[in-house]
Design a protein around this motif. Structure first.
Motif, PDB file in Angstrom:
ATOM      1  N   ALA A   2      -6.144  -0.215  14.646  1.00 44.07           N
ATOM      2  CA  ALA A   2      -5.706  -0.302  13.254  1.00 44.07           C
ATOM      3  C   ALA A   2      -6.262   0.858  12.437  1.00 44.07           C
ATOM      4  O   ALA A   2      -7.364   1.344  12.681  1.00 44.07           O
ATOM      5  N   THR A   4      -8.003   2.624   9.389  1.00 43.66           N
ATOM      6  CA  THR A   4      -9.095   2.233   8.499  1.00 43.66           C
ATOM      7  C   THR A   4      -8.695   2.537   7.063  1.00 43.66           C
ATOM      8  O   THR A   4      -8.195   3.623   6.762  1.00 43.66           O
ATOM      9  N   GLN A   7     -11.961   1.782   0.495  1.00 43.84           N
ATOM     10  CA  GLN A   7     -11.891   1.329  -0.891  1.00 43.84           C
ATOM     11  C   GLN A   7     -12.801   2.216  -1.721  1.00 43.84           C
ATOM     12  O   GLN A   7     -14.019   2.236  -1.513  1.00 43.84           O
ATOM     13  N   ALA A 110      -6.501  -1.753   8.075  1.00 42.65           N
ATOM     14  CA  ALA A 110      -5.313  -1.839   7.227  1.00 42.65           C
ATOM     15  C   ALA A 110      -4.588  -3.152   7.451  1.00 42.65           C
ATOM     16  O   ALA A 110      -4.549  -3.677   8.563  1.00 42.65           O
ATOM     17  N   ASP A 111      -4.038  -3.682   6.382  1.00 41.62           N
ATOM     18  CA  ASP A 111      -3.130  -4.822   6.464  1.00 41.62           C
ATOM     19  C   ASP A 111      -1.759  -4.243   6.786  1.00 41.62           C
ATOM     20  O   ASP A 111      -1.238  -3.416   6.026  1.00 41.62           O
ATOM     21  N   LEU A 112      -1.181  -4.639   7.898  1.00 45.02           N
ATOM     22  CA  LEU A 112       0.088  -4.060   8.337  1.00 45.02           C
ATOM     23  C   LEU A 112       1.240  -4.332   7.376  1.00 45.02           C
ATOM     24  O   LEU A 112       2.258  -3.642   7.416  1.00 45.02           O
ATOM     25  N   ASP A 113       1.083  -5.313   6.500  1.00 42.05           N
ATOM     26  CA  ASP A 113       2.128  -5.637   5.532  1.00 42.05           C
ATOM     27  C   ASP A 113       1.945  -4.925   4.196  1.00 42.05           C
ATOM     28  O   ASP A 113       2.716  -5.163   3.260  1.00 42.05           O
ATOM     29  N   THR A 114       0.927  -4.077   4.081  1.00 43.04           N
ATOM     30  CA  THR A 114       0.646  -3.394   2.819  1.00 43.04           C
ATOM     31  C   THR A 114       0.930  -1.905   2.960  1.00 43.04           C
ATOM     32  O   THR A 114       0.555  -1.280   3.945  1.00 43.04           O
ATOM     33  N   TYR A 116       0.072   1.747   1.648  1.00 43.32           N
ATOM     34  CA  TYR A 116      -1.063   2.413   1.021  1.00 43.32           C
ATOM     35  C   TYR A 116      -0.658   3.825   0.607  1.00 43.32           C
ATOM     36  O   TYR A 116       0.243   4.393   1.206  1.00 43.32           O
ATOM     37  N   THR A 120      -5.880  -1.193  -7.133  1.00 47.79           N
ATOM     38  CA  THR A 120      -6.053  -2.638  -7.288  1.00 47.79           C
ATOM     39  C   THR A 120      -6.673  -3.043  -8.613  1.00 47.79           C
ATOM     40  O   THR A 120      -6.568  -4.203  -9.008  1.00 47.79           O
TER      41      THR A 120
END
Length: 181
Positions: A2, A4, A7, A110-114, A116, A120
């Motif tokens: 995945a 990275t 933030q 990473a969230d695969l549904d987001t 980037y 936020t």
């Protein structure tokens, strides 16, 4: 494996109350793309030079005339110079000298549904470009906020638009960030 996500909290120095943003950025972004994230998330116009400082090493756009000695920001990934708890410095507009503190708050998969990058959170409007640095911005806020101020009309005309120093919308910043990808 995945990707990275890093933030970052971006804080503008010299301005009270603090102007800040929280962004989620792929660690694989090179510093030139991080520059664009800072520009879009903060609300700058990207009309001036900039430089990153990472532990005394400066990164930016190489100067063909050799007047600005920096390493090429295209050659450096964010995840190579940033780790949780670390800091980078970012300076924008060498005339107004806007310094930013970029603090690495977290790293995670990473969230695969987001999609980037994402903004936020944040607070307060970014100062307008060419306002004269932190001192000029304080003068602008005082003049715009007080109809009796001797520079109220002139500053309003200079701005050419309504300006609310307390306004910030993370969703709008995210929309702008999506345009950069």
């Amino acid at each position: 494996m995945a990707r990275t996500i890093i933030q970052l909290r971006i804080s503008l120095d010299g301005v009270e109350p603090t102007v800040w943003r929280r962004v989620l950025i792929p660690g694989g972004f090179t510093l030139d793309r991080v520059h664009r994230v800072v520009q879009f998330a903060m609300g700058w116009g990207d009309r001036h030079l900039h430089v990153f400082d990472v532990e005394g090493v400066q990164y930016g756009v190489p100067d063909p005339d050799g007047l600005l000695d920096v390493h090429d920001e295209l050659d450096v990934r964010l995840d190579a110079v940033a780790s949780k708890g670390g800091r980078l410095r970012y300076t924008y507009d060498f005339g107004d000298w806007w310094e930013h503190d970029l603090t690495v708050e977290d790293e995670f998969p990473a969230d695969l549904d987001t999609a980037y990058p994402v903004c936020t959170a944040g607070e307060r409007a970014c100062p307008p470009d060419d306002v004269g640095g932190p001192d000029g911005y304080r003068d602008l806020v005082a003049a715009v906020g007080d109809p009796a101020h001797p520079d109220h009309v002139a500053m309003g005309e200079w701005l050419g638009r309504a300006f609310d120093p307390g306004a910030f919308d993370p969703a709008r910043a995210t929309t702008l960030l999506r345009r950069m990808t």
